[in-house]
Design an enzyme around this catalytic site. Structure first.
Site, PDB file in Angstrom:
ATOM      1  N   GLU A  47       0.873  -1.182   0.000  1.00 42.88           N
ATOM      2  CA  GLU A  47       0.000   0.000   0.000  1.00 42.88           C
ATOM      3  C   GLU A  47       0.913   1.237   0.000  1.00 42.88           C
ATOM      4  OE1 GLU A  47      -1.629   0.928   3.937  1.00 42.88           O
ATOM      5  OE2 GLU A  47      -3.556   1.469   3.050  1.00 42.88           O
ATOM      6  N   ASN A 107      -7.374   6.002  -1.526  1.00 47.41           N
ATOM      7  CA  ASN A 107      -6.240   5.111  -1.279  1.00 47.41           C
ATOM      8  C   ASN A 107      -6.459   3.925  -2.233  1.00 47.41           C
ATOM      9  OD1 ASN A 107      -4.254   3.474  -0.241  1.00 47.41           O
ATOM     10  ND2 ASN A 107      -4.818   3.788   1.903  1.00 47.41           N
ATOM     11  N   LYS A 123      -9.700   1.722  -1.571  1.00 46.88           N
ATOM     12  CA  LYS A 123      -9.857   1.174  -0.209  1.00 46.88           C
ATOM     13  C   LYS A 123     -11.208   1.534   0.410  1.00 46.88           C
ATOM     14  CE  LYS A 123      -7.098   1.062   4.088  1.00 46.88           C
ATOM     15  NZ  LYS A 123      -5.777   1.513   4.611  1.00 46.88           N
ATOM     16  N   GLU A 142      -6.338   8.609   7.852  1.00 48.12           N
ATOM     17  CA  GLU A 142      -6.856   8.152   6.548  1.00 48.12           C
ATOM     18  C   GLU A 142      -8.259   8.685   6.286  1.00 48.12           C
ATOM     19  OE1 GLU A 142      -5.977   4.322   4.786  1.00 48.12           O
ATOM     20  OE2 GLU A 142      -4.843   3.818   6.578  1.00 48.12           O
ATOM     21  N   CYS A 168      -4.718  -3.051   3.065  1.00 45.33           N
ATOM     22  CA  CYS A 168      -4.386  -2.949   4.487  1.00 45.33           C
ATOM     23  C   CYS A 168      -5.534  -3.303   5.430  1.00 45.33           C
ATOM     24  CB  CYS A 168      -3.809  -1.579   4.790  1.00 45.33           C
ATOM     25  SG  CYS A 168      -2.956  -1.572   6.368  1.00 45.33           S
ATOM     26  N   ASN A 193       0.366  -0.904   5.437  1.00 47.15           N
ATOM     27  CA  ASN A 193       1.245  -0.085   6.289  1.00 47.15           C
ATOM     28  C   ASN A 193       0.639  -0.177   7.673  1.00 47.15           C
ATOM     29  OD1 ASN A 193       3.065   2.291   4.634  1.00 47.15           O
ATOM     30  ND2 ASN A 193       1.428   1.311   3.476  1.00 47.15           N
TER      31      ASN A 193
HETATM   32  N1  CDV Z   1      -2.983   1.449   6.694  1.00 51.69           N
HETATM   33  C1  CDV Z   1      -3.862   0.779   7.468  1.00 51.69           C
HETATM   34  O1  CDV Z   1      -4.986   0.520   7.053  1.00 51.69           O
HETATM   35  N2  CDV Z   1      -3.452   0.467   8.718  1.00 51.69           N
HETATM   36  C2  CDV Z   1      -4.297  -0.175   9.682  1.00 51.69           C
HETATM   37  C3  CDV Z   1      -3.932   0.231  11.092  1.00 51.69           C
HETATM   38  C4  CDV Z   1      -4.401   1.570  11.402  1.00 51.69           C
HETATM   39  C5  CDV Z   1      -4.492  -0.706  12.126  1.00 51.69           C
HETATM   40  C6  CDV Z   1      -4.213  -1.688   9.578  1.00 51.69           C
HETATM   41  O2  CDV Z   1      -5.282  -2.312   9.552  1.00 51.69           O
HETATM   42  O3  CDV Z   1      -3.131  -2.244   9.581  1.00 51.69           O
END
Ligand code: CDV
Length: 309
Positions: A47, A107, A123, A142, A168, A193
């Site tokens: 990501e 995103n 996303k 975000e 993510c 991330n």
């Molecule tokens: N970039 C993300 O979506 N990070 C989230 C954190 C905030 C928990 C994740 O689900 O890894």
């Protein structure tokens, strides 16, 4: 007959706030060359692979963050990656921040094959918050910098398989996998991330990695598909991001796992036909799902407790 696709997970180490796109792309091309040498037909990048994870910083005026978004894809900085992948005959997943011509911010992840974008995902499950939170050592904004994705979860035929994408936080939600599984997904890709040691959640640090793998292994097993999860890892501008990039087979077992917090390629030979077994037996949806009891999942967000004490 088996359908073997050799898959690479191209984990990236940190990207500093002032690192150029050209530098990030050069690092990805190096991993792509290694992937070619190791026989990969598909490579998954993280990501936000072209920039630092900027939602950790608060800006009153969000247009001050415009430098982290891509207005077109590919653009001049990213075209060399498209060209290198086409030359190597490798399809790839790439996460980046998208600013549309009419001013929407997403995103985003794309699936690219033979020099063309074959799929785009925005996303859906944006984590974090929209306003400055004084209780956090680092922000997770975000919800400030992106709109929730408006494309749902399409799947695409690519490299002889049915492919899907998430980003993510999406990997923590069973709905993500199930919507794609109902479209026959055989391999689902997630770039991530995931900050460690610095979030608002009061949980021990080791649980970040445990949950990272738990959700992807469960998603793979319960939906009988491969899952490829790829991190941007290491200490990025003082903020720790977990690694643990992995490839999970439909049994739920991890078959490739990163061992560093740096640029690292993990590789697994994925027989896409392995996805069939679960889809035809325990998770034969047509045979076993009881949709008359599932309506609440798409009609209600929060919990409604039973009446009484
Ligand atoms: N970039 C993300 O979506 N990070 C989230 C954190 C905030 C928990 C994740 O689900 O890894």
């Amino acid at each position: 007959m088996s359908r073997i696709l050799t898959v690479g997970g191209a984990q990236l180490g940190p990207i500093a706030p002032d690192e150029s796109r050209e530098s990030a792309v050069a690092r990805m091309i190096e991993l792509l060359h290694e992937a070619k040498a190791r026989g990969c037909g598909l490579v998954v990048f993280p990501e936000m692979a072209l920039s630092t994870f900027f939602p950790r910083y608060y800006e009153e005026d969000i247009s001050k963050m415009d430098r982290f978004y891509e207005r077109e894809m590919p653009n001049d900085a990213v075209r060399p990656l498209f060209e290198a992948a086409e030359k190597a005959d490798i399809a790839f997943y790439l996460g980046y921040c998208e600013l549309t011509p009419d001013g929407h911010r997403f995103n985003t992840a794309i699936l690219v094959d033979k020099g063309k974008i074959v799929g785009k995902y925005r996303k859906v499950h944006l984590p974090g918050h929209a306003e400055y939170d004084p209780n956090r050592p680092w922000q997770h904004l975000e919800k400030r910098y992106f709109e929730p994705g408006d494309l749902g979860w399409p799947v695409w035929r690519c490299r002889d398989g049915v492919m899907g994408m998430g980003l993510c936080n999406d990997r923590r939600w069973p709905e993500t996998y199930r919507v794609m599984a109902l479209k026959g997904v055989e391999l689902t890709m997630f770039g991530y991330n995931t900050p460690d040691r610095n979030t608002a959640a009061p949980e021990p640090n080791h649980l970040r990695m445990y949950h990272n793998h738990l959700v992807m292994q469960a998603g793979a097993y319960q939906n009988s598909c491969f899952v490829v999860g790829v991190a941007k890892a290491g200490i990025e501008d003082g903020c720790m991001l977990i690694g643990g990039s992995c490839i999970v087979q439909p049994s739920g077992e991890i078959i490739a796992l990163a061992s560093t917090l740096e640029d690292e390629l993990i590789v697994a030979n994925c027989d896409l036909d392995l996805a069939k077994m679960g889809k035809e037996t325990v998770f034969n949806f047509a045979k076993h799902r009881r949709i008359e009891h599932y309506g609440i999942i798409s009609s209600q967000t929060g919990v409604v407790l039973p009446e009484g004490v």
